[in-house]
Design an enzyme around this catalytic site. Structure first.
Site, PDB file in Angstrom:
ATOM      1  N   PHE A   9     -15.634   3.324   7.020  1.00 15.93           N
ATOM      2  CA  PHE A   9     -14.258   3.646   6.624  1.00 15.93           C
ATOM      3  C   PHE A   9     -14.042   3.609   5.112  1.00 15.93           C
ATOM      4  CE2 PHE A   9     -14.413  -0.932   7.649  1.00 15.93           C
ATOM      5  CZ  PHE A   9     -13.859  -1.497   6.500  1.00 15.93           C
ATOM      6  N   ARG A  38       2.358  -6.421   9.477  1.00 14.27           N
ATOM      7  CA  ARG A  38       1.579  -5.368  10.150  1.00 14.27           C
ATOM      8  C   ARG A  38       2.014  -5.213  11.610  1.00 14.27           C
ATOM      9  NH1 ARG A  38      -4.157  -7.259   7.404  1.00 14.27           N
ATOM     10  NH2 ARG A  38      -4.168  -5.787   5.656  1.00 14.27           N
ATOM     11  N   THR A  71      -5.765  -7.515  10.553  1.00 12.99           N
ATOM     12  CA  THR A  71      -6.021  -6.201   9.948  1.00 12.99           C
ATOM     13  C   THR A  71      -5.483  -5.038  10.785  1.00 12.99           C
ATOM     14  OG1 THR A  71      -8.023  -7.160   9.022  1.00 12.99           O
ATOM     15  CG2 THR A  71      -7.847  -4.760   8.959  1.00 12.99           C
ATOM     16  N   ASN A  96      -2.096   0.076   7.196  1.00 10.51           N
ATOM     17  CA  ASN A  96      -1.622  -1.255   7.589  1.00 10.51           C
ATOM     18  C   ASN A  96      -0.800  -1.942   6.502  1.00 10.51           C
ATOM     19  OD1 ASN A  96      -3.673  -1.924   5.886  1.00 10.51           O
ATOM     20  ND2 ASN A  96      -4.875  -3.079   7.378  1.00 10.51           N
ATOM     21  N   TYR A 146     -12.235  -2.655  -3.579  1.00  8.39           N
ATOM     22  CA  TYR A 146     -12.782  -2.669  -2.224  1.00  8.39           C
ATOM     23  C   TYR A 146     -14.314  -2.671  -2.212  1.00  8.39           C
ATOM     24  CZ  TYR A 146      -8.217  -2.100   0.073  1.00  8.39           C
ATOM     25  OH  TYR A 146      -6.944  -2.299   0.564  1.00  8.39           O
ATOM     26  N   HIS A 188      -2.003  -5.451   1.473  1.00  5.70           N
ATOM     27  CA  HIS A 188      -3.267  -6.146   1.218  1.00  5.70           C
ATOM     28  C   HIS A 188      -2.953  -7.553   0.744  1.00  5.70           C
ATOM     29  CE1 HIS A 188      -7.217  -7.142  -0.485  1.00  5.70           C
ATOM     30  NE2 HIS A 188      -6.540  -7.662  -1.479  1.00  5.70           N
ATOM     31  N   LYS A 227       0.832  -1.214   0.000  1.00  5.16           N
ATOM     32  CA  LYS A 227       0.000   0.000   0.000  1.00  5.16           C
ATOM     33  C   LYS A 227       0.866   1.263   0.000  1.00  5.16           C
ATOM     34  CE  LYS A 227      -3.948  -2.201   2.355  1.00  5.16           C
ATOM     35  NZ  LYS A 227      -4.889  -2.096   3.520  1.00  5.16           N
ATOM     36  N   ARG A 268      -1.591 -14.366   4.200  1.00  6.18           N
ATOM     37  CA  ARG A 268      -2.363 -13.710   5.267  1.00  6.18           C
ATOM     38  C   ARG A 268      -1.665 -13.876   6.625  1.00  6.18           C
ATOM     39  NH1 ARG A 268      -6.918 -10.410   4.115  1.00  6.18           N
ATOM     40  NH2 ARG A 268      -7.789 -11.054   6.100  1.00  6.18           N
ATOM     41  N   GLU A 294      -9.447 -10.616  -7.831  1.00  2.99           N
ATOM     42  CA  GLU A 294      -8.538  -9.487  -7.586  1.00  2.99           C
ATOM     43  C   GLU A 294      -7.337  -9.521  -8.541  1.00  2.99           C
ATOM     44  OE1 GLU A 294      -9.429  -8.697  -2.831  1.00  2.99           O
ATOM     45  OE2 GLU A 294      -7.528  -9.609  -3.416  1.00  2.99           O
TER      46      GLU A 294
END
Ligand code: IDP
Ligand code: MG
Length: 148
Positions: free
Chosen positions: A57, A102, A91, A112, A49, A115, A9, A85, A126
């Site tokens: 948010f 993270r 998250t 964070n 998203y 993704h 990100k 993950r 995706e």
């Protein structure tokens, strides 16, 4: 063989964490099969998203993910979704375990760093948002006999 989508990100790119994040994921043995740097536009952010549309948010999330360049890549290998993950951490960086991306680098849920797709189905759609079929590279690695 499973594939998953990872986005580094804008916060992680700005903070110079791109290489570290790629390295952590690459060292698992998962194989990078596609990669690009891009600046997401509003339309792509809304699609990526879309599951979060309507949440409190959502607008902040779209504005954050479009605030600077990101690095998108696809990883391939057994359990690619779950392993990615696990290394990302949960998250909220405040709750993410040490040793995760993270947990080690973040303090705020809105910043964070990374993704990762949350299921095989999500991963497939995706990856399709970010890469055309021709951009997914098929190749063998001689080291795979030591990974599998
Ligand atoms: P994930 O990235 O761990 O899969 P999701 O629940 O899919 O988490 O949420 C997508 C992104 O939206 C998160 O990575 C985070 O940046 C942001 N987000 C999720 N929940 C909140 C929240 O409660 N406040 C602010 N941002 C949030
Ligand atoms: Mg998610």
């Amino acid at each position: 063989m499973e594939r998953t989508l990872v986005l580094i990100k804008p916060d992680a790119v700005q903070r110079g964490l791109t290489g570290d994040i790629i390295s952590r994921l690459e060292r698992t043995g998962l194989k990078i099969v596609a990669m690009k740097m891009l600046h997401m536009d509003e339309a792509l952010a809304q699609r990526h998203y879309s599951v979060h549309r309507g949440k409190a948010f959502f607008d902040d999330l779209v504005s954050f993910i479009t605030s600077g360049p990101i690095v998108a890549f696809a990883l391939q290998g057994n359990n690619a979704v779950e392993i990615t993950r696990k290394l990302m951490g949960v998250t909220d960086p405040a709750k993410a375990t040490s040793g995760t991306i993270r947990g080690d680098f973040g303090i705020d849920i809105g910043h964070n760093l990374v993704h990762g797709s949350d299921s095989l189905e999500t991963a497939s759609s995706e990856i399709g948002l970010f890469f055309s079929p021709e951009e997914i590279v098929s190749y063998d690695r001689s080291l795979d006999v030591w990974i599998y």
